[in-house]
Design an enzyme around this catalytic site. Structure first.
Site, PDB file in Angstrom:
ATOM      1  N   ASP A  16     -13.733  -0.324  11.863  1.00 18.56           N
ATOM      2  CA  ASP A  16     -13.450  -0.891  10.571  1.00 18.56           C
ATOM      3  C   ASP A  16     -12.006  -1.225  10.131  1.00 18.56           C
ATOM      4  OD1 ASP A  16     -14.737  -1.458   8.170  1.00 18.56           O
ATOM      5  OD2 ASP A  16     -14.905   0.570   7.297  1.00 18.56           O
ATOM      6  N   HIS A  33     -10.532 -10.372  12.320  1.00 18.54           N
ATOM      7  CA  HIS A  33     -11.341 -10.106  13.737  1.00 18.54           C
ATOM      8  C   HIS A  33     -10.733 -10.470  15.044  1.00 18.54           C
ATOM      9  CE1 HIS A  33     -14.792  -9.029  11.205  1.00 18.54           C
ATOM     10  NE2 HIS A  33     -14.857 -10.166  10.278  1.00 18.54           N
ATOM     11  N   LEU A 127     -14.770   3.773  33.671  1.00 16.46           N
ATOM     12  CA  LEU A 127     -15.151   4.054  32.316  1.00 16.46           C
ATOM     13  C   LEU A 127     -16.031   3.259  32.010  1.00 16.46           C
ATOM     14  CD1 LEU A 127     -14.241   4.721  29.201  1.00 16.46           C
ATOM     15  CD2 LEU A 127     -13.140   2.426  29.037  1.00 16.46           C
TER      16      LEU A 127
END
Length: 251
Positions: A16, A33, A127
Site C-alpha cells: 500500500d 506504481h 521461493l
C-alpha cells in the site's frame, strides 16, 4: 516461546501507498506504481535469504476496479512489463511465480503474459512468489464452498471441523498458512486479503510507503515476528494443539 527461526515462512504483503507516495512528491500516481515495481524486485531478491519460502504480494484487489480507468490500465501495463522482463531473472534465481485471483476479467495480453511467466518459472524451488491480481478473499472462500458443495455427497457433514479441514485444503493448498502479514503505507486493515489463510498470522503495520520499502524494512518486520510468542489459541508448550489448529482444526 519465540517464533521458530529455522522454519520456512509464508509472508504476505499488502503493498500500500504507491499513489500517496507519488502525490506527496507532486508526481502522477503512475510514478508511484512504477516505483513500487522496483520495491517488488528488492523484496523478492532478499526474501529467500531470510527464511521465506513463500511470498504472496497483493498487487490488485477486486475492489481496485473502482479506480480511474487510466490508473487501472497503468497497473496492468506495469504488471505485464514486470512479468515480461523478470520471468527469466526469476527462473535463474530459483523463483517460481504463480498468480492467484480471477483471470477472466484481465486483459487478454496480460493473461498470456501470466501464463508464459508461470510456465517459464515452474521449476523454481528457492521461493514461491504468488501475486494476487483481481483478488478477493471473500470471493475465493465462496468459490471454494461452491466447489465443495458440488463434489460432496448429499449428506450433512459430521461437524464444523470437517468443513474447516476441507476448506483449508481447498484454500491453503501447497502455499501453507500465512505466518506474517505486512501492510505498508500506514493503514491498519486487511482489505479482503487472504482472510482464511491469515487466521493465525502475525500482523505487522508500517508507515513506510511501499515504494520506499526495502531489505532493511523486511528485516525489521521479520525481527519483530521472531520476537513474538505464537500460541495459536493454546498455552506455551502446547505444541501438539498448535499444530492441530494449523492443519485445519477449529477451536
Amino acid at each position: 516461546m519465540q517464533s521458530n527461526l529455522h522454519k520456512q515462512l509464508h509472508v504476505a504483503v499488502i503493498m500500500d501507498g504507491n499513489g500517496r507516495w507519488a502525490v506527496h512528491r507532486r508526481l502522477p500516481r503512475s510514478a508511484g506504481h512504477r516505483a513500487g515495481v522496483a520495491a517488488v524486485r528488492r523484496v523478492v531478491e532478499h526474501a529467500p535469504d531470510r527464511g521465506i519460502s513463500t511470498l504472496t504480494l497483493y498487487a490488485f484487489s477486486s475492489d481496485n476496479w473502482r479506480r480511474p480507468a487510466t490508473e487501472v490500465e497503468t497497473i496492468f501495463w506495469l504488471l505485464r512489463a514486470y512479468l515480461r522482463m523478470e520471468a527469466g531473472r526469476l527462473r535463474d534465481n530459483g523463483v517460481r511465480l504463480s498468480v492467484i485471483g480471477r483471470r477472466d476479467r484481465l486483459p487478454k495480453l496480460l493473461q498470456r503474459e501470466i501464463t508464459t511467466a508461470e510456465r517459464v518459472t515452474v521449476m523454481g524451488r528457492r521461493l514461491h512468489l504468488r501475486v494476487a491480481v483481481d483478488y478477493s478473499s471473500r470471493d475465493a472462500i465462496a468459490r471454494a464452498v461452491g466447489v465443495l458443495a458440488s463434489k460432496l455427497p448429499p449428506v450433512p457433514l459430521k461437524s464444523s471441523d470437517q468443513l474447516g479441514r476441507l476448506l483449508s485444503h481447498a484454500l491453503v493448498s501447497e502455499a501453507g498458512e500465512v505466518d506474517l502479514l505486512i501492510r505498508t503505507g500506514g493503514e491498519m486493515r486487511l482489505s479482503d486479503f487472504l482472510l482464511w489463510e491469515s487466521a493465525y498470522a502475525e500482523l505487522f503495520f508500517t508507515d513506510t510507503m511501499w515504494p520506499d520499502f526495502g531489505a532493511a524494512d523486511l528485516d525489521a518486520a521479520l525481527c519483530d515476528f521472531h520476537c513474538r510468542e505464537r500460541r495459536f489459541g493454546g498455552v506455551p508448550g502446547a505444541e501438539s494443539r498448535s499444530m492441530a489448529v494449523r492443519e485445519g482444526g477449529v477451536q
